[in-house]
Design a protein around this motif. Structure first.
Motif, PDB file in Angstrom:
ATOM      1  N   GLY A  20      -5.737  -6.307   8.415  1.00 11.96           N
ATOM      2  CA  GLY A  20      -4.968  -6.187   7.184  1.00 11.96           C
ATOM      3  C   GLY A  20      -5.809  -6.193   5.932  1.00 11.96           C
ATOM      4  N   GLU A  41      -6.561  -2.716   4.690  1.00 13.38           N
ATOM      5  CA  GLU A  41      -5.502  -1.731   4.878  1.00 13.38           C
ATOM      6  C   GLU A  41      -5.466  -0.747   3.714  1.00 13.38           C
ATOM      7  N   SER A  42      -5.238   0.483   4.065  1.00 15.96           N
ATOM      8  CA  SER A  42      -5.083   1.513   3.047  1.00 15.96           C
ATOM      9  C   SER A  42      -4.334   2.673   3.653  1.00 15.96           C
ATOM     10  N   GLY A  43      -4.298   3.756   2.901  1.00 18.83           N
ATOM     11  CA  GLY A  43      -3.294   4.759   3.190  1.00 18.83           C
ATOM     12  C   GLY A  43      -3.620   5.840   4.188  1.00 18.83           C
ATOM     13  N   GLN A  44      -4.765   5.857   4.822  1.00 20.86           N
ATOM     14  CA  GLN A  44      -5.026   6.915   5.792  1.00 20.86           C
ATOM     15  C   GLN A  44      -5.085   6.354   7.192  1.00 20.86           C
TER      16      GLN A  44
END
Lengths: 286, 161
Positions: B155, B158-161
């Protein structure tokens, strides 16, 4: 105008202030990945994006994250995001219910070079959830099919149950002048497709390197090896584009969290030509 | 398949790209066309390494036995080779090869092929260079596969890809 240029400054509100979007739908894609359709405020420029750009999604009281837009760029009624639940903020995003609110900022960053790629063939190489930022580019090509030559989409995943958009992916492969190949690292008993790394799929691709533009998105290691392999197969680094991922915070180049060498991934990227980003790809410190 | 058709198939096979015509002729003399049905096992783990195959079409899964099941490590398709261990001395098969699609291939008897390498060192050198390139490519691919690059991240990042 070049599609790699920075987006026009059409946002009226302060750049750090999110618009309030409303969740329309949450679709389960895989065991840990969900697609959200979010309706922006009416007439809000947050919905007008170019393929490859991202938004900052804010869960009130929890946190904000950069999430690539994964929907059709010509649909302005709602924005689509495909999100893998890997931590607190992403978990809160994917467990939103229809009608609940999410903060939206953006769109931010550079886009896939779809204008420059007109008249050429496109080789799209995606790994894992990296297919999501590439899907708007695929939608664009399919809507403007006459502007491009061959379309090849290669997709690598961890296992069959991790592959995104499986029905849609299969449907793309049925279209004329379009080739799709999926491969997984760990094939189950029932999987009859390819097993192996995505770079092993290059030998099965039918296209001419001298008129091909490659667009890559996935784990950085995968992109690094795929970029090198494509170069060795005759595609110049100037026609290979990568979408980079870093821990973006402000999304506008103020905070420096996403710095990569001389670049801020949020405003100079996330889409970079391989020539520009290659020197920084194998540096441990970055 | 007539000899001329075998020569044509060899000339268009990506594994043999750049091989001289006299070497292709030599290979054609040793080649035997063979077909396999889906789910047919080409060789099993522990079998003596006997045949070297150039796959013309179809797909083969390279599998390893685990308790109660087989795990697929890799798939090999048209334009690739299978069974390079048959070009080494006294090596048994380390994996099982099972067809997942109908397969058409050219088969070469390993000992006869290696005997020809001894007779014609240039021929042997050129072919073994290609085998080594394939082995190196598969080693690189296996290393990448072992990295498990698509695994979930914690976590914290965590990011968008």
């Amino acid at each position: 105008m070049s599609l790699l240029a920075a987006p026009p400054a059409t946002v009226k509100r302060p750049i750090m202030q999110p618009a309030v979007g409303r969740v329309l739908q949450v679709v389960k894609e895989t065991h840990d990945t969900f697609t959200l359709n979010i309706e922006p405020p009416p007439g809000d420029p947050v919905a007008r994006f170019r393929p490859g750009q991202f938004s900052m999604l804010y869960v009130h009281g929890v946190g904000e994250l950069p999430i690539s837009i994964s929907g059709d760029p010509e649909c302005h009624d709602y924005l689509t995001y495909t999100i893998r639940s890997v931590g607190q903020v992403t978990y809160q995003l994917v467990t939103r219910q229809p009608g609940e609110c999410i903060g939206l900022r953006g769109p931010f960053g550079t886009a896939w070079p779809l204008t420059e790629a007109r008249g050429k063939s496109l080789l799209i190489v995606a790994g894992g959830i990296g297919l999501a930022p590439l899907r708007p580019a695929i939608y664009h090509v399919l809507r403007h099919r006459g502007d491009y030559n061959r379309l090849v989409v290669l997709y690598g995943g961890r296992s069959p149950r991790d592959l995104l958009y499986r029905k849609e992916f299969a449907a793309w492969g049925m279209l004329p002048d379009t080739q799709t190949l999926a491969t997984v690292d760990y094939g189950g008993v029932s999987w009859r497709g390819h097993v192996g790394v995505v770079t092993a799929m290059f030998r099965h691709v039918r296209m001419q390197p001298d008129e091909t533009v490659a667009m890559l998105c996935g784990p950085e290691i995968m992109m690094r090896y795929a970029g090198r392999e494509l170069e060795s197969r005759g595609i110049p680094a100037s026609r290979i584009f990568l979408s980079m991922e870093r821990n973006m915070k402000c999304a506008v180049g103020f905070c420096g969290h996403c710095q990569m060498g001389p670049y801020f991934v949020c405003k100079d990227g996330p889409v970079f030509p391989f020539t520009q980003i290659k020197p920084y790809l194998d540096l441990y410190e970055l | 398949m007539a000899t001329s058709q075998i020569i044509a198939a060899l000339a268009h096979h990506p594994f043999l790209d750049g091989l001289q015509p006299n070497h292709l002729d030599k290979l054609a003399m040793l080649a035997c066309e063979i077909s396999f049905e889906p789910d047919q096992v080409i060789f099993r783990e522990g079998d003596p390494s006997s045949f070297f195959y150039l796959i013309l079409s179809g797909r083969v899964a390279i599998e390893v036995a685990a308790p109660g099941r087989f795990l697929t490590i890799q798939t090999i398709g048209g334009g690739e080779e299978l069974g390079w261990s048959s070009l080494l001395d006294q090596v048994n098969k380390q994996f099982r090869a099972r067809c997942v699609e109908p397969v058409c291939a050219l088969a070469f008897d390993g000992p006869r092929l290696t005997a020809e390498f001894e007779n014609d060192h240039e021929f042997g050198y050129m072919l073994l260079r290609k085998v080594l390139a394939t082995v190196a490519e598969r080693l690189r691919a296996t290393r990448l596969q072992m990295l498990d690059v698509y695994a979930r991240k914690s976590g914290k990042g965590e990011s968008g890809q």
